[in-house]
Write a protein that holds these residues in place. Sequence first.
Motif, PDB file in Angstrom:
ATOM      1  N   ASN A 400       0.810  -1.218   0.000  1.00  0.00           N
ATOM      2  CA  ASN A 400       0.000   0.000   0.000  1.00  0.00           C
ATOM      3  C   ASN A 400       0.843   1.268   0.000  1.00  0.00           C
ATOM      4  OD1 ASN A 400      -2.826  -0.522  -0.171  1.00  0.00           O
ATOM      5  ND2 ASN A 400      -2.734  -1.487   1.836  1.00  0.00           N
ATOM      6  N   GLN A 401       2.091   1.168   0.469  1.00  0.00           N
ATOM      7  CA  GLN A 401       2.945   2.351   0.515  1.00  0.00           C
ATOM      8  C   GLN A 401       3.338   2.842  -0.874  1.00  0.00           C
ATOM      9  OE1 GLN A 401       5.681   3.315   3.550  1.00  0.00           O
ATOM     10  NE2 GLN A 401       5.657   1.256   4.397  1.00  0.00           N
ATOM     11  N   ILE A 402       3.421   1.925  -1.849  1.00  0.00           N
ATOM     12  CA  ILE A 402       3.904   2.354  -3.169  1.00  0.00           C
ATOM     13  C   ILE A 402       2.791   2.913  -4.050  1.00  0.00           C
ATOM     14  CG2 ILE A 402       5.850   0.771  -3.101  1.00  0.00           C
ATOM     15  CD1 ILE A 402       4.292  -0.920  -5.215  1.00  0.00           C
ATOM     16  N   PHE A 403       1.562   2.936  -3.546  1.00  0.00           N
ATOM     17  CA  PHE A 403       0.501   3.647  -4.250  1.00  0.00           C
ATOM     18  C   PHE A 403       0.649   5.121  -3.889  1.00  0.00           C
ATOM     19  CE2 PHE A 403      -0.947  -0.647  -4.404  1.00  0.00           C
ATOM     20  CZ  PHE A 403      -1.704  -0.746  -5.559  1.00  0.00           C
ATOM     21  N   ASP A 404       1.644   5.759  -4.489  1.00  0.00           N
ATOM     22  CA  ASP A 404       2.016   7.105  -4.072  1.00  0.00           C
ATOM     23  C   ASP A 404       2.327   7.972  -5.285  1.00  0.00           C
ATOM     24  OD1 ASP A 404       4.479   6.193  -4.953  1.00  0.00           O
ATOM     25  OD2 ASP A 404       5.509   6.409  -3.024  1.00  0.00           O
ATOM     26  N   LEU A 406       4.997   8.787  -6.626  1.00  0.00           N
ATOM     27  CA  LEU A 406       6.080   8.341  -7.496  1.00  0.00           C
ATOM     28  C   LEU A 406       5.577   7.292  -8.481  1.00  0.00           C
ATOM     29  CD1 LEU A 406       8.808   8.217  -4.729  1.00  0.00           C
ATOM     30  CD2 LEU A 406       8.568   9.930  -6.516  1.00  0.00           C
ATOM     31  N   SER A 407       4.831   6.302  -7.995  1.00  0.00           N
ATOM     32  CA  SER A 407       4.279   5.272  -8.886  1.00  0.00           C
ATOM     33  C   SER A 407       3.278   5.865  -9.869  1.00  0.00           C
ATOM     34  CB  SER A 407       3.612   4.167  -8.073  1.00  0.00           C
ATOM     35  OG  SER A 407       4.555   3.489  -7.267  1.00  0.00           O
ATOM     36  N   TYR A 408       2.574   6.891  -9.452  1.00  0.00           N
ATOM     37  CA  TYR A 408       1.591   7.540 -10.311  1.00  0.00           C
ATOM     38  C   TYR A 408       2.221   8.718 -11.068  1.00  0.00           C
ATOM     39  CZ  TYR A 408      -2.339   5.048  -8.079  1.00  0.00           C
ATOM     40  OH  TYR A 408      -3.223   4.097  -7.627  1.00  0.00           O
ATOM     41  N   SER A 409       2.627   9.737 -10.339  1.00  0.00           N
ATOM     42  CA  SER A 409       2.969  11.006 -10.969  1.00  0.00           C
ATOM     43  C   SER A 409       4.358  11.034 -11.586  1.00  0.00           C
ATOM     44  CB  SER A 409       2.823  12.140  -9.956  1.00  0.00           C
ATOM     45  OG  SER A 409       1.479  12.264  -9.553  1.00  0.00           O
ATOM     46  N   LYS A 410       5.383  10.550 -10.850  1.00  0.00           N
ATOM     47  CA  LYS A 410       6.707  10.553 -11.475  1.00  0.00           C
ATOM     48  C   LYS A 410       6.727   9.607 -12.669  1.00  0.00           C
ATOM     49  CE  LYS A 410      11.630   9.829 -11.068  1.00  0.00           C
ATOM     50  NZ  LYS A 410      12.763   9.213 -10.336  1.00  0.00           N
ATOM     51  N   ALA A 411       6.107   8.434 -12.505  1.00  0.00           N
ATOM     52  CA  ALA A 411       6.051   7.500 -13.625  1.00  0.00           C
ATOM     53  C   ALA A 411       5.362   8.129 -14.827  1.00  0.00           C
ATOM     54  CB  ALA A 411       5.332   6.227 -13.203  1.00  0.00           C
ATOM     55  N   ALA A 412       4.268   8.841 -14.583  1.00  0.00           N
ATOM     56  CA  ALA A 412       3.561   9.508 -15.682  1.00  0.00           C
ATOM     57  C   ALA A 412       4.430  10.577 -16.319  1.00  0.00           C
ATOM     58  CB  ALA A 412       2.261  10.120 -15.160  1.00  0.00           C
ATOM     59  N   ALA A 413       5.164  11.328 -15.496  1.00  0.00           N
ATOM     60  CA  ALA A 413       6.017  12.394 -16.015  1.00  0.00           C
ATOM     61  C   ALA A 413       7.165  11.832 -16.851  1.00  0.00           C
ATOM     62  CB  ALA A 413       6.558  13.231 -14.853  1.00  0.00           C
ATOM     63  N   VAL A 414       7.748  10.734 -16.409  1.00  0.00           N
ATOM     64  CA  VAL A 414       8.828  10.103 -17.159  1.00  0.00           C
ATOM     65  C   VAL A 414       8.306   9.545 -18.487  1.00  0.00           C
ATOM     66  CG1 VAL A 414      10.369   8.104 -17.148  1.00  0.00           C
ATOM     67  CG2 VAL A 414      10.294   9.627 -15.165  1.00  0.00           C
ATOM     68  N   LEU A 415       7.124   8.925 -18.459  1.00  0.00           N
ATOM     69  CA  LEU A 415       6.522   8.424 -19.699  1.00  0.00           C
ATOM     70  C   LEU A 415       6.162   9.580 -20.637  1.00  0.00           C
ATOM     71  CD1 LEU A 415       4.244   5.610 -18.245  1.00  0.00           C
ATOM     72  CD2 LEU A 415       6.272   5.289 -19.676  1.00  0.00           C
ATOM     73  N   ARG A 416       5.715  10.697 -20.069  1.00  0.00           N
ATOM     74  CA  ARG A 416       5.414  11.875 -20.897  1.00  0.00           C
ATOM     75  C   ARG A 416       6.685  12.406 -21.548  1.00  0.00           C
ATOM     76  NH1 ARG A 416       5.345  17.407 -19.218  1.00  0.00           N
ATOM     77  NH2 ARG A 416       4.012  18.770 -20.482  1.00  0.00           N
ATOM     78  N   MET A 417       7.786  12.420 -20.813  1.00  0.00           N
ATOM     79  CA  MET A 417       9.072  12.845 -21.366  1.00  0.00           C
ATOM     80  C   MET A 417       9.474  11.935 -22.528  1.00  0.00           C
ATOM     81  SD  MET A 417      12.697  13.361 -19.328  1.00  0.00           S
ATOM     82  CE  MET A 417      12.759  11.658 -18.735  1.00  0.00           C
ATOM     83  N   LEU A 418       9.279  10.629 -22.343  1.00  0.00           N
ATOM     84  CA  LEU A 418       9.597   9.679 -23.403  1.00  0.00           C
ATOM     85  C   LEU A 418       8.692   9.890 -24.612  1.00  0.00           C
ATOM     86  CD1 LEU A 418      10.967   7.130 -24.523  1.00  0.00           C
ATOM     87  CD2 LEU A 418       9.302   5.778 -23.230  1.00  0.00           C
ATOM     88  N   SER A 419       7.404  10.091 -24.368  1.00  0.00           N
ATOM     89  CA  SER A 419       6.458  10.313 -25.460  1.00  0.00           C
ATOM     90  C   SER A 419       6.839  11.537 -26.280  1.00  0.00           C
ATOM     91  CB  SER A 419       5.038  10.465 -24.898  1.00  0.00           C
ATOM     92  OG  SER A 419       4.121  10.805 -25.909  1.00  0.00           O
ATOM     93  N   ASN A 420       7.239  12.599 -25.600  1.00  0.00           N
ATOM     94  CA  ASN A 420       7.650  13.805 -26.317  1.00  0.00           C
ATOM     95  C   ASN A 420       8.927  13.561 -27.113  1.00  0.00           C
ATOM     96  OD1 ASN A 420       7.548  16.815 -26.756  1.00  0.00           O
ATOM     97  ND2 ASN A 420       9.540  16.638 -25.755  1.00  0.00           N
TER      98      ASN A 420
END
Length: 886
Positions: A400-404, A406-420
């Motif tokens: 339950n601790q990793i539902f945070d 980083l798993s949501y927002s940083k991961a999304a930001a890194v994927l967005r960087m890759l997509s761009n």
Amino acid sequence: MSEYRLPTAVRPRAYELTLWTDLENATFGGFVLIKLDVVEETSVVVLNCSSDLQVSKASIALGEGLSHTPVSVVDKGPERLTLGLPSGSLLSPQTKAELKVAFNAPLRGSMNGYYKSAWKHDGKTEYYALTQFQPTDARAAFPCFDEPALKARFTITMISRPGTVSLSNMPVASEGAYAASSSDGFLEVPAGEWKVTTFEETPLMSTYIVAFANGPFEFMEEKVQMPLSGRTIPLRVYATPDIIHQAGFCLSLSAKVLPLYEKLFRVEFPLPKLDTLAAHDFDMGAMENFGLITGRTRAFLADPKKNDIGSQKLIAKIQSHEISHMWFGNLVTMEWWDYLYLNEGFASLMGDVISIDKIFPDWDAEAAFLIRRTSDAMFVDGKRSSHPIEVPCPDVAFLNQIFDGLSYSKAAAVLRMLSNFVGEDKFLEGVSIYLKKHIYGNTVSGDLWAGISTAAGYDVGSMMSNWVKKIGYPVLTVTESANGITVQQNRFLDNGKPTPEENETIWTIPLAIRSVGDDGKARTDNGAVLSTREAVFEVDTGRPFKLNADAFGVYRVLYTPERLSKIAAEAAKPDSMFSLSDRMGLLYDVAALSNAGFLPVSSLLDMVYQWREEKSHMVWSTAWSNLARLGHVFWEYPAIIDGLRELIRTLFEPMITRLGFEFPEGEAVATIELRKIALAACLRGNVESVAQYLHGQFIAYMDTGDESVIPAEILRNVFTAAAKYGGRREFDALLGLVENGRTPAIKTGAIVGLGYTQDPALLDELFAYMVTKARDQDVASFCRGLQLNPAARRPLAKFCFENYAVFAERFGTNSTLKYFVEECFCRMTAQSDYDEIEAFFKDKDTSRYSMVLAQVLETIESYVVTIERSKDELTAWFVKWEQTQK
């Protein structure tokens, strides 16, 4: 056998689950038949089973005849049910078996497993039941192999009282009156009248996305034709009868998003229907159960009579997020929870940006992503107590601790960087390749990178490895020379410089250098990549330039003071070469770099004041959030707070003068949002006219009893003003709205607004209410409102110390405890706070919130250093600035 993982001797192939639900007595029971494939020879079958479940009978059928033979319960340990075969019997590899287990249990009140939720009907409290299994609570509803890679098909039969509605992942196959039948004693249904509902068999799926519910639900429905299959898919939103009329926006949004995703992913939606259930009690925001999305009423419902943009944006993001999971998470599932970000990061990117930008282009989804995702993630990830996106999870208690963020927002930001970097079309093509290759399977990070690499023709895996496997992110230091710029990367920490051991990571960084070409036009070099500690890049430094064009990158950029001044001046021009996201990213960078000691803290104030003619509500939202954060750091330094309030009044009061207080119908979204920000800032800045207006709106409500007199756009600010400037009458009225407000937005707004109560006696009443009457799902929201109020921060911390044991037990099986601890202490800023919090938790079991606690403590450390380093500088800045205003 791992302590936390099941042995591999058998695998489930299919489940037949029969379940009765007695809402009146808050109990349930039934039996599950599990068809097994035997992989290794074994004399026992081990599966997951919560201690809540009372196992009354178990048997296993061996071999071709499938004649059931009783088996013995060898062990009913924590989360485990070990069943022993009859003496001398073995399950042999390559054979099949059927396991049958009968069980019963009380419906939980904890918002996980199979639990009860309360609602009021004609003034009486009644209950319905629903599930929340992610990550590991399917075992609390029926014995099962509760690991994401152990996929199977499910046929679910629900026995329930007439007059109730049963829901599950699939459409109803049949329904009728229940007649008791022989089931070898495995089904013992309580006396009374019942009906039986059987649902169609599911495709292969993990246990955590199995779902069912029973209650007095009503629905709104819309049908949508899918672009690939041509099928017509019915979409329904369910809720209790009192609130179902508020489901219209969610339903219409779903009808836009579902076919959009089928088109973007190039994979057919795999189910014959998609339902959504809005629940009064829910632990998380929402849950992507296959074919039956569930979540809080706030996540799905909005007043149909008002154009509530805030509620619509929230619903759109959440529902788009959950629907994307039907493909990314449900159809293709992470192998184990280490890879949670594959589900949540991708869904956050789709739900926040890619889908919203196509459906609501006037919402500035790209820029909003910086506020909602990138900035929040980088705030946490700039700490030593952060964790990698891909984080080992051997311990189920840790999940339950990793539902945070980083798993949501940083991961999304890194994927967005890759997509761009590779281009959104290539990114989505790669996602499609990945989905098609692994359909109904389980995956790891490399599988996704392989798909995108195939589409992009670029080795994405080597680029992304450190972004997901390593903690933190870099700060790029830019120095200029005659040949161009030298860029050096080091790990960014907001509380001191990294040690050599902390600074070993070398990220592969898309620099996206924006500059001016010989033709005088802006251009962006998306091919510039830094993959070493330091490198030189050709840039004409005699012209404007900036790294991280459009702020897609997950890193900070540190320029020389002279260059930063030039960039800020260029960004302030009406026809600037720098985009909206560029300006927002600059503000976030300056705020973070100054907090970490790379720049004077007043650099943020200089930039915001220099941009006072800015027109974009997104830039002002960024500026306001960073000014507010500065106020949270220095909240116990009156000279600085007074200066900050004067600056806020200077910046935002003219906007209200220009825009006015009212929200005329048909107004542009950007104007609505700018007025909302200006009103919120002026309220915190103690602008008397704004305080009187907002408080007056609440007085009008109290005088008429008509909630509709309060503009939907500023509900929370009205409630804040009522609590801050009112007394007993306002306090009681706000509590009344918490309990009986007609929309989720009103209820949640009143909860947060109440936190601004100034009277110590009323604060004590609010604390008592949180202990005795507040819904579990609302406790952290009450704390969130209180920590925003300087007058309540230390009382809130004291309240947590005194009542910790109560809430630790109350939130014993769900994720709420970590949010409770975080919200109670996140605004503390003194060394004495650090010492007291550290000492208090020293002898506590922090296994379910250890990461959050570490982040809270490190944040306090950072604030202590920032205050000591910058309080004199800020005080002097405000003195000098105020002199210029005379």
